[in-house]
Design an enzyme around this catalytic site. Sequence first.
Site, PDB file in Angstrom:
ATOM      1  N   ARG A 201      26.743 -15.781  32.587  1.00 21.91           N
ATOM      2  CA  ARG A 201      26.510 -14.754  31.595  1.00 21.91           C
ATOM      3  C   ARG A 201      27.658 -14.779  30.599  1.00 21.91           C
ATOM      4  NH1 ARG A 201      21.656 -12.973  30.618  1.00 21.91           N
ATOM      5  NH2 ARG A 201      20.564 -12.278  32.481  1.00 21.91           N
TER       6      ARG A 201
ATOM      7  N   HIS B   6      22.008 -20.773  24.878  1.00 25.06           N
ATOM      8  CA  HIS B   6      21.378 -20.076  26.015  1.00 25.06           C
ATOM      9  C   HIS B   6      20.073 -20.782  26.397  1.00 25.06           C
ATOM     10  CE1 HIS B   6      21.443 -15.987  28.249  1.00 25.06           C
ATOM     11  NE2 HIS B   6      20.780 -16.882  28.965  1.00 25.06           N
TER      12      HIS B   6
END
Lengths: 319, 319
Positions: free
Chosen positions: A234, A282
């Site tokens: 993350r 991402h």
Amino acid sequence: MGVDTARSILLAVGSWDPEPWVAAIRAGDPERPLQVWPDLPVPSTVGYALVWEPPQGVLARLSGLKAIFSLCAGVDRLMAQPDLPYLPIVRVVNSDLARRMTEWVVLQVLIHHRRQRTYDRQQAARIWKELRQPAADEVRVGIMGLGVLGRDAAIVLRRIGFDVAGWSRRPANLPDIACFHGPDALDRFLARTDILVSLLPLTPQTRGILGIRLFEKLASDGPLGGPVLVNAGRGGLQVEADIIAAIEQGVLVGASLDVFESEPLDPKSPLWSLPNVVITPHAAAASEPKALIPPILDQIRKFEAGKPLRNLVDRDAMY
Amino acid sequence: MGVDTARSILLAVGSWDPEPWVAAIRAGDPERPLQVWPDLPVPSTVGYALVWEPPQGVLARLSGLKAIFSLCAGVDRLMAQPDLPYLPIVRVVNSDLARRMTEWVVLQVLIHHRRQRTYDRQQAARIWKELRQPAADEVRVGIMGLGVLGRDAAIVLRRIGFDVAGWSRRPANLPDIACFHGPDALDRFLARTDILVSLLPLTPQTRGILGIRLFEKLASDGPLGGPVLVNAGRGGLQVEADIIAAIEQGVLVGASLDVFESEPLDPKSPLWSLPNVVITPHAAAASEPKALIPPILDQIRKFEAGKPLRNLVDRDAMY
């Protein structure tokens, strides 16, 4: 016992395109009533919410809701909702997602191990020069986070030949992989790590953990000339100002980052152009409707037949 | 039976630095007499030649020679010597070499599968854009050559999730991998291949096999938009003019090449700057003295104790 009419699915996928998710749900369970946020004609009939970044306040309005299914591996944003109902939250645990993540992790570890960025620069300059290449068993990979994703990556990296260790909050056990656990073992784990792979969940305990104090504890005497950071967990785990400083000062000799404090990454961020830093948007492990929906529908069917839900989020651990 | 005095080793490593090879031999068998080409004071005492690109005429002069050990995986240059004595030739069969080759092959397959070159271009332009990503099991990798190197790469690529097939001259059998063999099966193998990995030996039958006629038989309907060539076998396998034309015409959408018709690759070759073509300088799997010498010394000791030599080159197959 009356007939339970709250058997509708609510799909709420934020900024994603809902269409492939709808198609996968209709293909897997054609009889199941389906509502797609922001359309919510009969909230009381929603039994199951399938969500990615659900809008605030929606879940709390669903009086018949029985379970929440997260459509991505990290549940930190979901858990951060102040009015999140106290209901079972099912994490996505899926071999497709793990395989995709392992592909990305293995690719990035090999890019740094095999000095592919340097070969790329040589190729651009038409330079033929073989670089000294350590064997994989001389390179110590350390994986933070030994959930389904971390374990799969660890096993493949070990098979390729790396000297692999793992660190996790709770004790773990993997064949031929040194497993460390808990805060007390963290420094020992870092001291034997040349390539650090972060697959941690984002929790109050892990926020900002990938910072300069941690980088300075990594092995600096390894065969790659210094340590490398690979983060596909993350963005909130990392302190980007520290990564930039660590690369510029040689505390880190390279990094691969798929996640960022704020996404999309600011076009003005220095990270884009640092040497030996690989940026991907991402994209490490996309949630694929065709792979993720069938096991969710299967869980719902079994739940309605009286079986317990599996892969539940631990509310205390927050993942 | 008289005492056999031809027990000396001759080391002939061409343009390589002999020093680490000498060190590894001395460490592994300190008593063994050793001569290092071009010094050859007592040719008649040489029993074993450890060679990489041995100069012409040397081996034929060694009256006591009993076996030739190749220090690299390909024996084509050795076999091409017109006066090569008819003695056993031992190939290098070594897990270190196989592991290094597998690292390179897996890295290159993943670079193309995960569109890393496109992400590199986007990074250079500070563009945040996720690309559609097929799952590994949608991508068909075909490995030509199922020797020790090809088999190891096939197994790891299968574990990562690719749909892997292999093609070899002789029948092979690998779990969960479709094995094709012989000329009759080649077209069927090529027609189901999105990423072609060449780990073939160079023989009269395979010279120039990686040319336009073969490329046109690869799958053109795959999830990568067209087929990709990965060659870490021998430069003589490939026709570089055909690779250039195939990339320019879209017959191939990418390539990774570690070997070339002539090495070093000419700085003027168009290959250096073609899109989605990765060039490395014959660095896929370096022969590492510390890894290769101990098993050779072990074979010599066992041979002197009357045991047969293993991993012999097949003179008819020429590999």
